[in-house]
Design a protein around this motif. Sequence first.
Motif, short mmCIF file in Angstrom:
data_model
loop_
_atom_site.label_atom_id
_atom_site.label_comp_id
_atom_site.label_asym_id
_atom_site.label_seq_id
_atom_site.Cartn_x
_atom_site.Cartn_y
_atom_site.Cartn_z
N ILE A 58 0.80 -1.11 0.09
CA ILE A 58 -0.06 -0.11 0.15
C ILE A 58 0.90 1.12 -0.08
O ILE A 58 0.49 2.13 -0.95
N LEU A 59 1.88 1.37 0.98
CA LEU A 59 2.63 2.52 0.96
C LEU A 59 3.56 2.60 -0.47
O LEU A 59 3.56 3.65 -1.03
N MET A 60 3.98 1.53 -1.03
CA MET A 60 4.78 1.78 -2.39
C MET A 60 3.91 2.23 -3.29
O MET A 60 4.23 2.90 -4.04
N THR A 61 2.63 1.89 -3.28
CA THR A 61 1.59 2.39 -4.33
C THR A 61 1.28 3.64 -4.30
O THR A 61 1.16 4.53 -5.23
N VAL A 62 1.18 4.02 -3.10
CA VAL A 62 0.93 5.51 -2.54
C VAL A 62 2.04 6.54 -3.10
O VAL A 62 1.77 7.45 -3.75
N VAL A 63 3.10 6.10 -2.67
CA VAL A 63 4.39 6.71 -2.95
C VAL A 63 4.50 6.87 -4.64
O VAL A 63 4.89 7.90 -5.13
N PHE A 64 4.29 5.85 -5.43
CA PHE A 64 4.46 5.78 -6.63
C PHE A 64 3.62 6.50 -7.40
O PHE A 64 4.01 7.33 -8.26
N PHE A 65 2.26 6.69 -6.99
CA PHE A 65 1.20 7.42 -7.88
C PHE A 65 1.43 8.92 -7.22
O PHE A 65 1.07 9.99 -8.18
N TYR A 332 19.77 11.13 4.89
CA TYR A 332 20.66 12.03 4.32
C TYR A 332 20.32 12.09 2.72
O TYR A 332 20.28 13.09 2.08
N MET A 333 20.68 10.83 2.40
CA MET A 333 20.53 10.60 0.83
C MET A 333 18.96 10.87 0.29
O MET A 333 18.89 11.75 -0.92
N LEU A 334 17.90 10.68 0.95
CA LEU A 334 16.59 10.93 0.72
C LEU A 334 16.42 12.28 0.57
O LEU A 334 15.92 13.10 -0.45
N ALA A 335 17.04 13.26 1.42
CA ALA A 335 16.98 14.67 1.35
C ALA A 335 17.70 15.27 -0.04
O ALA A 335 17.20 16.12 -0.64
N GLN A 336 18.56 14.66 -0.20
CA GLN A 336 19.60 15.05 -1.43
C GLN A 336 18.86 14.70 -2.64
O GLN A 336 18.73 15.54 -3.66
N ASP A 342 14.86 13.59 -7.95
CA ASP A 342 15.02 12.14 -8.45
C ASP A 342 14.17 11.37 -7.85
O ASP A 342 14.33 10.92 -6.81
N TYR A 343 12.95 10.96 -8.46
CA TYR A 343 11.87 10.41 -7.80
C TYR A 343 12.15 8.83 -7.73
O TYR A 343 11.56 8.14 -7.02
N VAL A 344 12.83 8.55 -8.63
CA VAL A 344 13.23 6.91 -8.60
C VAL A 344 13.94 6.72 -7.29
O VAL A 344 13.81 5.51 -6.88
N ALA A 345 15.02 7.50 -7.00
CA ALA A 345 15.67 7.25 -5.62
C ALA A 345 14.67 7.41 -4.64
O ALA A 345 15.03 6.58 -3.54
N VAL A 350 12.07 5.41 0.11
CA VAL A 350 10.93 5.47 1.25
C VAL A 350 10.34 4.00 1.35
O VAL A 350 9.90 3.48 2.37
N MET A 351 10.56 3.17 0.20
CA MET A 351 10.07 1.80 0.25
C MET A 351 11.00 0.90 1.32
O MET A 351 10.28 0.19 2.01
N MET A 352 12.10 1.14 1.21
CA MET A 352 13.01 0.51 2.19
C MET A 352 12.71 0.93 3.59
O MET A 352 12.77 0.06 4.58
N LEU A 353 12.44 2.21 3.77
CA LEU A 353 12.17 2.63 5.08
C LEU A 353 10.83 1.99 5.73
O LEU A 353 10.55 1.75 6.85
N ALA A 354 9.81 1.88 4.84
CA ALA A 354 8.66 1.13 4.89
C ALA A 354 8.66 -0.12 5.39
O ALA A 354 8.23 -0.74 6.51
N VAL A 355 9.73 -1.06 4.81
CA VAL A 355 10.11 -2.36 5.02
C VAL A 355 10.62 -2.32 6.37
O VAL A 355 10.19 -3.18 7.44
N ILE A 356 11.60 -1.39 6.78
CA ILE A 356 12.21 -1.24 8.26
C ILE A 356 11.14 -1.27 9.29
O ILE A 356 11.05 -1.83 10.26
N VAL A 357 10.16 -0.30 8.83
CA VAL A 357 9.28 0.01 9.91
C VAL A 357 8.27 -1.17 10.20
O VAL A 357 7.90 -1.66 11.15
#
Length: 377
Positions: A58-65, A332-336, A342-345, A350-357
């Motif tokens: 769900i989070l990955m889908t929301v971020v993608f769109f 840090y890299m997310l902010a950069q 660069d929305y691919v990055a 964001v998806m990796m952070l969601a997996v960690i959470v």
Amino acid sequence: MSGADRATTTQASDGAGAPAGSSGTAPAPAARRARGGGGGLGRYVLVRFLLIIPTVLILMTVVFFLMRITGDPITAALGGRLTPDQLAQRRAEAGYDRPLIIQYLDYLGGVVRGDFGTTYTDRTPVAQILTDYGGATAELVLYAVIVALAIGVPLGMIAARTRDRAPDAALRILAILGYATPVFFVGLLLKLVFSVGLGWLPVAGRISSRGELTMGSILNPTPFYLLDALRLGRWDLIVDVASHAVLPAVALGILTGGIFLRLVRTNMIGTLEMPYIDSARSRGVAESRLTTRHALRPALIPIVTVMGMQIAMMLGGAVLTETTFEWKGLGYMLAQYMTARDYVAVQGIVMMLAVIVAVSNFLVDVIAALIDPRVRY
């Protein structure tokens, strides 16, 4: 009495006289739980584990769109540096001229294969960014959790023992300030006092330049600088890594430490008023022993149950903390990459952070179920 009447009477008497758990009577819920207690935990763990999949999806889908609201990633990242014809060619090569749903399905297929795409600003595979910088964020969050527990648990115990007195009031105000003050402001204040003013601790970074050169000579390095320093057995490197970690960990841990303080105080006050505590007190057990041996463990259960949510908050705060202290992790890299659009990055991080959470919440739920079986039902 007719035969039918006698049969009915016999069936009624048999049902009334049958022992609990026989075929004539359904077993009580408590008995079912007693016989299947292990299954209750196994079922609970399985359900919580399976919930990770829809949560991340769900989070990955929301971020993608949401990323596509402003257009395709190539136009967002390179729109001012390429001609319209070049943009159109790059969009066609990347498949961004196809219908959005097709792009989404292709992205999901790539994620399943471990392919998160390639950044447009520096042509780096997103998977490499996650592996190179994920350890730094995990290390920072671990330090921050230690700081939060070191602040929240003992101060919460002191606040509970001095309930409604001056120390309690002061600690409650401190807790409110802790979780109400923005993490970037705390970070800047700590840098101003302990780095610029007193010169006790480094201003930024994870390690000094000399230490980084030494770390580069390690075979099969881990993502954790402190662990590598311990492997080398070099006290100068251990001190170097630890001194760089103090201020970021404190800045990020203060917020959660204030929450832990309030939780420990509230639950310990309730535990100290329980009948078994009064009974122990009447037998002459010292107040310090009552607090540390009898009331502390029940007061820690709520901390375990909210730990997953606090880790999520820490990951959110890590973006600001890592930027403030130039701690080169995922935040840090997310902010950069957000600055570079660069929305691919951004999608991959964001998806990796969601997996960690999600995984952190799963582990916390399992630990809470082991500590307090009531959460399984």
